[in-house]
Design a protein around this motif. Structure first.
Motif, PDB file in Angstrom:
ATOM      1  N   PHE A   1     -72.952 -51.550 -68.054  1.00 34.34           N
ATOM      2  CA  PHE A   1     -73.044 -52.962 -67.755  1.00 34.34           C
ATOM      3  C   PHE A   1     -72.008 -53.303 -66.741  1.00 34.34           C
ATOM      4  O   PHE A   1     -70.944 -52.740 -66.729  1.00 34.34           O
ATOM      5  CB  PHE A   1     -72.701 -53.796 -68.987  1.00 34.34           C
TER       6      PHE A   1
ATOM      7  N   HIS B   1     -76.747 -64.483 -71.695  1.00 36.59           N
ATOM      8  CA  HIS B   1     -75.834 -64.827 -70.592  1.00 36.59           C
ATOM      9  C   HIS B   1     -76.263 -66.142 -69.950  1.00 36.59           C
ATOM     10  O   HIS B   1     -75.442 -66.986 -69.616  1.00 36.59           O
ATOM     11  CB  HIS B   1     -75.847 -63.730 -69.533  1.00 36.59           C
TER      12      HIS B   1
ATOM     13  N   CYS C   1     -73.645 -61.718 -64.578  1.00 36.20           N
ATOM     14  CA  CYS C   1     -73.291 -60.618 -65.425  1.00 36.20           C
ATOM     15  C   CYS C   1     -74.384 -59.636 -65.223  1.00 36.20           C
ATOM     16  O   CYS C   1     -75.489 -59.827 -65.642  1.00 36.20           O
ATOM     17  CB  CYS C   1     -73.244 -61.033 -66.861  1.00 36.20           C
TER      18      CYS C   1
ATOM     19  N   HIS D   1     -69.364 -59.819 -73.492  1.00 40.98           N
ATOM     20  CA  HIS D   1     -70.089 -58.857 -74.314  1.00 40.98           C
ATOM     21  C   HIS D   1     -69.345 -58.634 -75.621  1.00 40.98           C
ATOM     22  O   HIS D   1     -68.124 -58.701 -75.663  1.00 40.98           O
ATOM     23  CB  HIS D   1     -70.201 -57.510 -73.588  1.00 40.98           C
TER      24      HIS D   1
ATOM     25  N   THR E   1     -76.343 -56.991 -66.128  1.00 41.47           N
ATOM     26  CA  THR E   1     -76.523 -56.366 -67.403  1.00 41.47           C
ATOM     27  C   THR E   1     -77.207 -55.078 -67.210  1.00 41.47           C
ATOM     28  O   THR E   1     -78.325 -55.005 -66.790  1.00 41.47           O
ATOM     29  CB  THR E   1     -77.395 -57.238 -68.241  1.00 41.47           C
TER      30      THR E   1
END
Ligand SMILES: [Zn+2]
Length: 333
Positions: free
Chosen positions: A5, A267, A21, A274, A23
């Motif tokens: 990630f 998110h 973010c 996380h 992912t």
């Protein structure tokens, strides 16, 4: 590379801050040697350089990626990075770091040569109007640590406005994922002041779409990338880019599934960090469980007034990332 990630936070000046973010939810397949053919024809070179902030300070842990490839590096404590085996020719290189606007450069890489590409990243700088609001009264029950730990960029706590936020899903849930029901899972956690609903309007503030380029720019192991923009501490727009089924990495068909959608939507709704508790907001989610940590953080977040950020910093810095002094204390037992 074992990175699963990547979290990025980018803030855009005037309008939006881009906080993504990325992912990256893959089980680390072997690196595809997709560059080997091109390399045989044209050779490869090396990219290296330093990432600094606007004041010249070296930035560590910035991510530098060669777009369209699986090549990336993280800067050292001296702000330095080095990427080898870059196919010769024109490449676009982007540097990211949470809290900074990403910088993208196009350079020509020459065979067996090291090309220096330095970056200067500007910090996000929200408008000062965000600081003019009256402070809310202290709310002792808001778990400050949770907000700080799982806020964007580790200390920015931002949320959507009250009301309905529409989500446009161009992927149709990959044919199997019921996005409307996933949104309801988050709605339940948030508790009602803000509600996320599926919409057929492509102009909706939240969009989910396929984008192989955008996702693979973050290297192998990436399944999807969430981008969240905020302005004056209020989230105003978000995007989730994922891979379509049938995208292969190292012989593996990366068909995004429910965990990925649920994670990225986490998110989108405001969970910037996380967990590592076996739940869906783990860096690599292996379950669809929304754990107590996530529930507590999000319900606390949506009990805060819109437009507030918390920070560990004792004051508001004159420049850079605008932060509002922390006004909540953790409740003593
Ligand atoms: Zn994530």
């Amino acid at each position: 590379m074992a990175r699963k990630f990547l979290c990025l936070a980018f803030l855009l000046l005037l309008v939006l801050l881009f906080t993504g973010c990325a992912t990256i939810d893959l089980s680390t397949p072997a690196l595809p040697e997709e560059d080997s053919l091109a390399a045989a024809r044209t050779g490869t070179g090396t990219l290296s350089g330093t990432v600094r902030d606007a004041a010249g300070k070296r930035l560590k842990n910035a991510t530098v990626v060669v777009e369209g490839t699986s090549l990336s590096a993280t800067t050292s404590s001296l702000g330095k990075y080095r990427i080898t085996k870059v196919p010769a020719g024109k490449v676009t290189v982007t540097a990211f770091l949470e809290g900074y606007t990403p910088q993208r450069k196009t350079v020509t890489v020459r065979k067996n040569t090291t090309t220096t590409v330095n970056f200067t990243l500007s910090q996000e700088s929200p408008g000062s109007t965000s600081l003019s609001q009256p402070a809310p009264s202290p709310q002792a029950t808001v778990p400050v640590d949770l907000l700080v730990t799982y806020g964007w960029g580790k200390n920015n706590v931002v949320r959507w406005k009250n009301g309905t936020v529409y989500v446009y899903d161009a992927t149709g849930g990959n044919g199997t994922v019921d996005v409307a029901s996933l949104l309801n899972s988050w709605n339940d956690v948030i508790g009602g002041v803000t509600t996320f609903r599926l919409s057929s309007n492509p102009q909706s503030p939240v969009k989910i779409y396929y984008d192989v380029q955008k996702v693979t720019a973050f290297g192998p192991g990436t399944w999807g990338v969430a981008f969240v923009w905020w302005s004056n501490y209020e989230i105003v727009k978000a995007e989730v880019a994922i891979l379509p089924c049938g995208t292969y990495y190292g012989g593996m068909n990366l068909c995004p599934k429910i965990e990925l959608y649920l994670h990225e939507l986490g998110h989108v709704v405001g969970f910037g960090g996380h967990t590592n508790d076996g739940g869906v907001m783990d860096p690599v989610p292996r379950s669809t469980t929304i754990t107590a940590t996530v529930r507590e953080m999000l319900s606390a977040l949506y009990s805060l007034p819109v437009g507030y950020a918390l920070t560990k910093a004792p004051g508001v810095p004159k420049d850079g990332m605008a932060v509002i002094p922390m006004r909540w204390e953790k409740e003593k037992e």
